[in-house]
Design a protein around this motif. Structure first.
Motif, short mmCIF file in Angstrom:
data_model
loop_
_atom_site.label_atom_id
_atom_site.label_comp_id
_atom_site.label_asym_id
_atom_site.label_seq_id
_atom_site.Cartn_x
_atom_site.Cartn_y
_atom_site.Cartn_z
N ARG A 183 0.82 -1.21 0.00
CA ARG A 183 0.00 0.00 0.00
C ARG A 183 0.86 1.27 0.00
O ARG A 183 0.47 2.29 -0.56
CB ARG A 183 -0.91 -0.01 1.23
N MET B 180 3.05 0.01 -6.80
CA MET B 180 2.64 0.90 -7.91
C MET B 180 1.36 1.64 -7.51
O MET B 180 0.44 1.04 -6.99
CB MET B 180 2.40 0.07 -9.18
N GLU B 181 1.35 2.93 -7.78
CA GLU B 181 0.21 3.78 -7.43
C GLU B 181 -0.01 3.81 -5.92
O GLU B 181 -1.10 4.16 -5.45
CB GLU B 181 -1.08 3.30 -8.11
N GLY B 182 1.02 3.46 -5.14
CA GLY B 182 0.90 3.47 -3.68
C GLY B 182 0.96 4.87 -3.09
O GLY B 182 1.04 5.87 -3.81
N PHE C 257 3.94 6.99 -4.16
CA PHE C 257 3.76 7.49 -5.53
C PHE C 257 2.80 8.67 -5.55
O PHE C 257 3.05 9.68 -6.22
CB PHE C 257 3.25 6.35 -6.42
N GLN C 258 1.68 8.55 -4.82
CA GLN C 258 0.69 9.62 -4.78
C GLN C 258 1.26 10.87 -4.12
O GLN C 258 1.00 12.00 -4.56
CB GLN C 258 -0.56 9.15 -4.03
N LYS D 41 3.51 12.69 -6.58
CA LYS D 41 2.74 13.47 -7.55
C LYS D 41 2.25 14.76 -6.93
O LYS D 41 2.29 15.82 -7.56
CB LYS D 41 1.54 12.65 -8.06
N LYS E 27 9.34 13.57 -16.15
CA LYS E 27 9.02 13.20 -14.77
C LYS E 27 10.22 13.47 -13.92
O LYS E 27 11.24 12.83 -14.06
CB LYS E 27 8.64 11.74 -14.66
#
Length: 204
Positions: free
Chosen positions: A102, A106-108, A111-112, A115, A202
């Motif tokens: 979590r 990926m997209e954990g 990562f959030q 961003k 990125k």
């Protein structure tokens, strides 16, 4: 894949008069290293990463303690108590793995968070890229420091619609739209100026 797409774009624009195109390059690693807000975002990212890593480390340390305690007491436990302790350890291991996924998957959450912290920095860089390319009349701006390659492309060199037409792909017009796309009508885009495609590297 990214490198293939970059080469494909460059090969397509090569059919136009070379002297009508203007290229430039930049080093985003060097630029971002001079941006205080980028350094601050990186520092914030490091704090979150270390905090979450410590939490996961503590979870596995607890599992290790439970396993050692079970092994030391195993000979004294009944079969029922053994199963109970084993299940408790398995549940803790599953909990630790799920939490790790979590956070660092990926997209954990990491990562959030990246961003979220990098968004204002990226937006500022994008505005600067667009302004400089417009002022210097650049058609393409490449980043020599990363894999993203193209930071800016002049939309007049976008041949996507031509390729879609050549492939026989019909694009359905948007619901309620009175205009048909150039591809569905069989005509080339007016002035060959589809929507601008401008991408920002990125940031690492």
């Amino acid at each position: 894949m990214k490198k293939f797409l970059i080469l494909l774009v460059l090969s397509l624009v090569a059919v136009a008069p070379v002297w009508s195109q203007k290229f430039g390059y930049t080093d985003m690693e060097y630029i971002t290293s001079k941006m205080p807000e980028y350094q601050q975002a990186q520092a914030e990212m490091k704090k979150f990463s270390e905090k979450w890593a410590k939490e996961i480390q503590d979870k596995y340390a607890e599992i290790d303690r439970m396993q050692r305690a079970y092994m030391a007491e195993e000979v004294l436990l009944t079969d029922e108590l053994k199963r109970k302790r084993q299940n408790e350890i398995k549940e803790k291991e599953l909990e630790a793995r799920e939490y790790n996924s979590r956070i660092f998957g990926m997209e954990g959450l990491l990562f959030q968070k990246k961003k979220e912290l990098m968004k204002p920095v990226m937006e500022r860089v994008q505005r600067a890229v667009s302004k400089v390319c417009s002022q210097r009349r650049l058609d393409f701006l490449l980043d020599k420091s990363g894999d993203s390659g193209l930071l800016y492309t002049n939309p007049k060199h976008d041949y996507s619609d031509y390729l879609i037409e050549e492939l026989g792909i019909e694009l359905k017009p948007k619901t309620g739209s009175k205009e048909k796309t150039a591809v569905t009508t069989g005509t080339a885009p007016a002035g060959n100026t589809p929507k601008q495609k401008s991408t920002t590297n990125k940031l690492k």
